[in-house]
Enzyme design. Structure first.
Site, PDB file in Angstrom:
ATOM      1  N   TYR A  73     -26.393  -2.741 -10.971  1.00 44.09           N
ATOM      2  CA  TYR A  73     -26.242  -3.475  -9.707  1.00 44.09           C
ATOM      3  C   TYR A  73     -25.831  -4.923  -9.981  1.00 44.09           C
ATOM      4  O   TYR A  73     -25.000  -5.486  -9.266  1.00 44.09           O
ATOM      5  CB  TYR A  73     -27.563  -3.447  -8.937  1.00 44.09           C
ATOM      6  N   PHE A 126       0.184 -11.011   6.694  1.00 37.14           N
ATOM      7  CA  PHE A 126       0.021  -9.564   6.806  1.00 37.14           C
ATOM      8  C   PHE A 126      -0.955  -9.302   7.967  1.00 37.14           C
ATOM      9  O   PHE A 126      -1.708 -10.177   8.348  1.00 37.14           O
ATOM     10  CB  PHE A 126      -0.513  -8.971   5.485  1.00 37.14           C
ATOM     11  N   ASP A 127      -0.931  -8.073   8.525  1.00 31.86           N
ATOM     12  CA  ASP A 127      -1.704  -7.858   9.769  1.00 31.86           C
ATOM     13  C   ASP A 127      -3.212  -8.046   9.619  1.00 31.86           C
ATOM     14  O   ASP A 127      -3.860  -8.606  10.497  1.00 31.86           O
ATOM     15  CB  ASP A 127      -1.353  -6.528  10.460  1.00 31.86           C
ATOM     16  N   ASP A 217      -1.607 -14.919  -1.175  1.00 26.95           N
ATOM     17  CA  ASP A 217      -1.930 -13.540  -0.807  1.00 26.95           C
ATOM     18  C   ASP A 217      -1.007 -12.681  -1.675  1.00 26.95           C
ATOM     19  O   ASP A 217       0.116 -12.400  -1.311  1.00 26.95           O
ATOM     20  CB  ASP A 217      -1.687 -13.330   0.690  1.00 26.95           C
ATOM     21  N   ALA A 219      -0.872  -9.471  -3.155  1.00 29.76           N
ATOM     22  CA  ALA A 219      -1.022  -8.025  -3.365  1.00 29.76           C
ATOM     23  C   ALA A 219       0.074  -7.490  -4.290  1.00 29.76           C
ATOM     24  O   ALA A 219      -0.154  -6.595  -5.095  1.00 29.76           O
ATOM     25  CB  ALA A 219      -0.981  -7.295  -2.025  1.00 29.76           C
ATOM     26  N   LYS A 260      -2.428  -2.424  -4.747  1.00 32.71           N
ATOM     27  CA  LYS A 260      -0.974  -2.435  -4.948  1.00 32.71           C
ATOM     28  C   LYS A 260      -0.698  -2.721  -6.429  1.00 32.71           C
ATOM     29  O   LYS A 260      -0.724  -1.801  -7.229  1.00 32.71           O
ATOM     30  CB  LYS A 260      -0.312  -3.481  -4.042  1.00 32.71           C
ATOM     31  N   HIS A 452      -2.573  -0.321  16.071  1.00 33.38           N
ATOM     32  CA  HIS A 452      -1.683   0.693  15.510  1.00 33.38           C
ATOM     33  C   HIS A 452      -2.416   1.747  14.696  1.00 33.38           C
ATOM     34  O   HIS A 452      -1.916   2.839  14.505  1.00 33.38           O
ATOM     35  CB  HIS A 452      -0.594   0.027  14.654  1.00 33.38           C
TER      36      HIS A 452
HETATM   37  N1  F0G Z   1      -2.184  -8.738   2.128  1.00 37.13           N
HETATM   38  C1  F0G Z   1      -1.053  -8.038   2.022  1.00 37.13           C
HETATM   39  C2  F0G Z   1       0.231  -8.743   1.739  1.00 37.13           C
HETATM   40  C3  F0G Z   1      -1.070  -6.643   2.194  1.00 37.13           C
HETATM   41  O1  F0G Z   1       0.068  -5.964   2.095  1.00 37.13           O
HETATM   42  C4  F0G Z   1      -2.300  -6.010   2.455  1.00 37.13           C
HETATM   43  C5  F0G Z   1      -2.369  -4.578   2.656  1.00 37.13           C
HETATM   44  C6  F0G Z   1      -3.461  -6.781   2.546  1.00 37.13           C
HETATM   45  C7  F0G Z   1      -3.372  -8.148   2.368  1.00 37.13           C
HETATM   46  C8  F0G Z   1      -4.799  -6.183   2.841  1.00 37.13           C
HETATM   47  O2  F0G Z   1      -5.277  -5.471   1.750  1.00 37.13           O
HETATM   48  O3  F0G Z   1      -5.352  -3.092   2.516  1.00 37.13           O
HETATM   49  O4  F0G Z   1      -6.502  -3.831   0.439  1.00 37.13           O
HETATM   50  O5  F0G Z   1      -7.372  -4.488   2.645  1.00 37.13           O
HETATM   51  N2  F0G Z   1      -1.378  -3.857   2.880  1.00 37.13           N
HETATM   52  C9  F0G Z   1      -1.381  -2.416   3.015  1.00 37.13           C
HETATM   53  C10 F0G Z   1       0.000  -1.946   3.402  1.00 37.13           C
HETATM   54  C11 F0G Z   1      -2.460  -1.864   3.877  1.00 37.13           C
HETATM   55  O6  F0G Z   1       0.121  -0.767   3.746  1.00 37.13           O
HETATM   56  O7  F0G Z   1       0.950  -2.721   3.349  1.00 37.13           O
HETATM   57  P1  F0G Z   1      -6.155  -4.139   1.848  1.00 37.13           P
END
Ligand code: F0G
Length: 461
Positions: A73, A126-127, A217, A219, A260, A452
């Site tokens: 843990y 990102f969303d 950010d 990814a 990613k 969505h």
């Molecule tokens: N930032 C970026 C640029 C992303 O593309 C994503 C996720 C996230 C943050 C959030 O990360 O999913 O690990 O919580 N993108 C995925 C996509 C979901 O399908 O493009 P997460």
């Protein structure tokens, strides 16, 4: 222009059978899913291009590493292994794991928002990042170059910040009201488009002038580094690891969805360069949100696989094949006249559905209509990145109109073959040829946030 596409630098050791369905079955499955591919069962999908997030194949080194997971843990050996890898790659001082990217966002972003500091500016949020900015009571402003919205014209770095607009926005809102600048690399929402080193360097200069923090950010930071190597002067002879390191030098905080470029099925990173106070705040806050700071929602074995995956993603033979697969699909579609975001980005081909279905208005979701047609055609599941995803204005509750209506054909890492991508190209081209028969969609059920994912739609009569 490079013509050939490299063969994969790996061979297949294990296979996962995928189901072939009939058109009649797919019509029924899609109806049951409320015309929203997120609600399809994955076993009813032949080629799943919904996302490249957590959907890639792990290497045998990663599977072997899983066995070494320390599930303690607190103070897990696997945490220290991951921490060492992350610090080596970034050069930052502080690291906390999170269960995925949004886990990192929910911990860090609220720490940066105060009564006074209530705006984030990004090339493009990102969303989930936008959602966490808004949940923290702040507002998210996008500030990308105009070239990003012109899908037909070549620009090597369509993810770049519009630097004049950035300065203008900071002046207009007042620097003391800016909570941070979020550098999204690559710029997912506009097509996995890269940001140039020169542009990021200029953003750093602006941030320094106004005393603002830069949050990377990242990814897909390794893909971004490869594009810099290919397209930007002065970087050809540098390794992508070196380019990535130079990129991290420009930031203060690095948030990563490690699903990613971590080549793992789950995982997120919070990495802080030097701000010890912020680190301590995040360490406190992560406990109720994600878990104890040496696991942050991950198992020991997840952290082991991730430590290996982060290094594998920086292998240039791997990366060349990855990006060639995306380019292969893009080239096929372009050769048939299908309008796409050009040049293709790192993780996906983005099809310009505003041009395919100009007869469908933004609030009837043209890209969702094309996406659904591609599923019916061949059991392929793309995803809409347009007005359906964008949602409503948090202040007025009006449907927002996205500047681009895109269908994303997202390529999972090390998962499909070029032949699978041939099947994808054929299906999209067939839908394109029948484009005049596409119809718009309306809501049957609309959830209040991130609609969505769970909304139900129906075809407009
Ligand atoms: N930032 C970026 C640029 C992303 O593309 C994503 C996720 C996230 C943050 C959030 O990360 O999913 O690990 O919580 N993108 C995925 C996509 C979901 O399908 O493009 P997460």
């Amino acid at each position: 222009m490079k013509q050939d596409y490299v063969a994969p630098p790996y061979r297949i050791k294990m296979v996962e059978p995928i189901k072939i369905t009939t058109r009649g079955q797919r019509v029924k499955f899609l109806k049951e899913a409320g015309y929203n591919p997120f609600s399809l069962r994955s076993e009813d999908v032949y080629i799943d291009l919904l996302t490249d997030s957590g959907t890639g194949a792990m290497s045998h080194h990663q599977w072997a590493a899983l066995m070494q997971g320390d599930e303690a843990y607190a103070g897990s050996r696997s945490f220290y292994k991951l921490e060492k890898t992350v610090k080596e790659i970034t050069g930052y001082n502080y690291f906390i794991p999170a269960h995925q990217g949004r886990g990192a966002e929910q911990v860090v972003l609220p720490q940066l928002v105060t009564q006074e500091k209530r705006y984030f500016i990004s090339n493009m949020h990102f969303d989930t990042t936008r959602a966490h900015v808004e949940l923290a009571g702040a507002r998210a402003i996008d500030c990308v170059v105009e070239a990003c919205f012109d899908t037909a014209t070549y620009h090597p770095f369509k993810g770049n910040f519009n630097l004049d607009k950035l300065t203008q926005l900071i002046e207009e809102k007042g620097a003391k009201h800016i909570a941070g600048i979020i550098m999204t690399i690559t710029n997912n929402s506009a097509g996995g488009q890269p940001v140039s080193y020169k542009n990021m360097q200029a953003v750093r200069k602006i941030a320094d002038k106004y005393n603002l923090k830069i949050i990377i950010d990242g990814a897909r930071y390794a893909e971004n580094a490869y594009f810099i190597k290919q397209r930007e002067k002065g970087f050809t002879n540098m390794s992508i690891r070196e380019i990535a390191k130079k990129t991290f030098d420009l930031g203060d905080i690095f948030l990563m969805s490690a699903k990613k470029d971590g080549l793992s099925n789950i995982g997120g990173l919070i990495v802080i360069k030097a701000d010890e106070t912020l680190y301590n705040q995040c360490r406190t806050y992560i406990v109720p949100m994600e878990g104890f700071p040496t696991y942050g929602g991950l198992t020991g074995r997840d952290m082991e696989a991730l430590a290996v995956g982060l290094n594998e993603a920086l292998d240039e033979n791997y990366m060349q094949h990855r990006l060639d697969q995306v380019r292969f699909l893009g080239d096929k579609l372009q050769a048939a006249g299908v309008p796409i975001q050009h040049p293709v980005g790192g993780h996906a081909v983005f099809v310009d559905c505003k041009k395919i279905a100009p007869h469908i208005p933004f609030n009837e979701f043209p890209a969702q209509a094309v996406t659904n047609a591609v599923y019916i055609e061949a059991g392929i599941r793309p995803v809409e990145i347009g007005s359906f995803l964008l949602g409503r204005d948090p202040d007025t509750n009006e449907n927002l109109e996205s500047p681009l209506e895109l269908m994303r054909l997202t390529i999972p890492r090390r998962t499909y073959t070029y032949k699978h991508l041939d099947v994808v190209a054929k299906a999209v081209i067939a839908v394109y040829k029948n484009r005049n028969n596409l119809t718009g969609l309306t809501f049957e059920y609309e959830p209040p946030v991130l609609r969505h994912f769970t909304a139900r739609l129906k075809p407009k009569k």
